[in-house]
Enzyme design. Sequence first.
Site, PDB file in Angstrom:
ATOM      1  N   ASN A 126      14.467  -1.360  -9.668  1.00 32.03           N
ATOM      2  CA  ASN A 126      15.005  -0.176  -8.997  1.00 32.03           C
ATOM      3  C   ASN A 126      14.044   0.993  -9.132  1.00 32.03           C
ATOM      4  O   ASN A 126      13.259   1.082 -10.081  1.00 32.03           O
ATOM      5  CB  ASN A 126      16.368   0.185  -9.586  1.00 32.03           C
ATOM      6  CG  ASN A 126      16.272   0.658 -11.017  1.00 32.03           C
ATOM      7  OD1 ASN A 126      16.116   1.841 -11.277  1.00 32.03           O
ATOM      8  ND2 ASN A 126      16.334  -0.277 -11.977  1.00 32.03           N
ATOM      9  N   CYS A 166       0.019   9.712  -8.326  1.00 32.34           N
ATOM     10  CA  CYS A 166       1.072   8.982  -9.030  1.00 32.34           C
ATOM     11  C   CYS A 166       1.966   8.266  -8.020  1.00 32.34           C
ATOM     12  O   CYS A 166       1.781   8.404  -6.805  1.00 32.34           O
ATOM     13  CB  CYS A 166       1.884   9.929  -9.914  1.00 32.34           C
ATOM     14  SG  CYS A 166       2.987  11.054  -8.999  1.00 32.34           S
ATOM     15  N   CYS A 181      17.284  -7.893  -4.418  1.00 35.23           N
ATOM     16  CA  CYS A 181      17.247  -9.351  -4.354  1.00 35.23           C
ATOM     17  C   CYS A 181      18.638  -9.943  -4.181  1.00 35.23           C
ATOM     18  O   CYS A 181      18.791 -10.995  -3.573  1.00 35.23           O
ATOM     19  CB  CYS A 181      16.601  -9.903  -5.622  1.00 35.23           C
ATOM     20  SG  CYS A 181      14.871  -9.415  -5.826  1.00 35.23           S
ATOM     21  N   CYS A 239       3.048  17.818  -5.750  1.00 38.52           N
ATOM     22  CA  CYS A 239       3.781  16.735  -6.403  1.00 38.52           C
ATOM     23  C   CYS A 239       4.314  17.239  -7.741  1.00 38.52           C
ATOM     24  O   CYS A 239       3.539  17.698  -8.594  1.00 38.52           O
ATOM     25  CB  CYS A 239       2.878  15.525  -6.624  1.00 38.52           C
ATOM     26  SG  CYS A 239       3.668  14.209  -7.597  1.00 38.52           S
TER      27      CYS A 239
END
Length: 336
Positions: A126, A166, A181, A239
């Site tokens: 996740n 990053c 999945c 960022c």
Amino acid sequence: MDDRYSRQRLFAPIGNQGQNDLSESSVLIVGAGALGTMLANQMVRAGVGLVRIVDRDYIEMSNLQRQILYTEEDVEKALPKAVAAQNHLEKINSNVQIEGIVSDVHRDNVTSLMNGMDIVLDGTDNFTTRFLLNDACFQNGIPFVYGGAVRSRGMMALFIPEETPCLRCVVSPGAGKGETCDTAGIISPVINMVTSYQATETLKYLTGNKEALHGMLKTFDIWTNQHYDVKLTNPKQGCPTCQENLYPFLQAQQNEEFVVMCGRDSIQVHTNEKMDLPKWEEKLSVIANTKLTPFLLKAKVDHHHTFVLFPDGRVLIQGTEDTTKAKSLFHRYIGL
């Protein structure tokens, strides 16, 4: 000289010095599922000195299709993945120190878990945890090897503080919504491919072969034969992780908040993401019994657990008051 690594020593870019470097290195693998078990297997067999594996979940029969360290006996014993992984890996290489830690990784323990580590490998399922690891790695100056897989599609990149952008610069928070999945499926070969890239970049970094690093975000679909590489060049302006050093996922207010609903055997999750209920009904109906109303969507995923989704982004997980279990279920079926 240990014959165990003789073929690896013969590989000129590693050699004797590189093998010695590996034996003195420490890696943290977060997640001991499909990605994590293959990464751990590769790091232990390569002779990395300390391999620390952290996972919050238990082994289930559906894991065996792609999570290579586990057996049917592990399923019968309902072993925690980190415990089973350590048990099997210690039989593979007794020269390596292996630490299997059964724990959820969160903002209060992530820094201590990566303390003393040379590199962090992503074996998670996740993006919430990935962005947390990204923040912690860049705050502490530790490289982060991102990897992800679903269906037949894989992604990976190595992010190095002060040298590359990053994860947040190239993948926006909220990416991969609804793609897990357990809802979209996965084939095992894509795991092999993702982890081969992850492990190879890790070996390059730990043995001092930084000039050989590919420096890209790699995306590929091994079923449709598509490959797409994005060069990691300039960080994203403003960022909050690698440019402004704010590290938002290490702060108290995160994208998800799991709250126990006292006396209701339920946990509520605040996602801060609006939910299109008809679209979620379409996704979840493949693996759950669903009921859609104008106000909410109910999805019964097994005999014990039901999700209730609301348009404002709230999700109730009914059937547990264990936040660790709730997080596992949430990321398995919702995957925000």
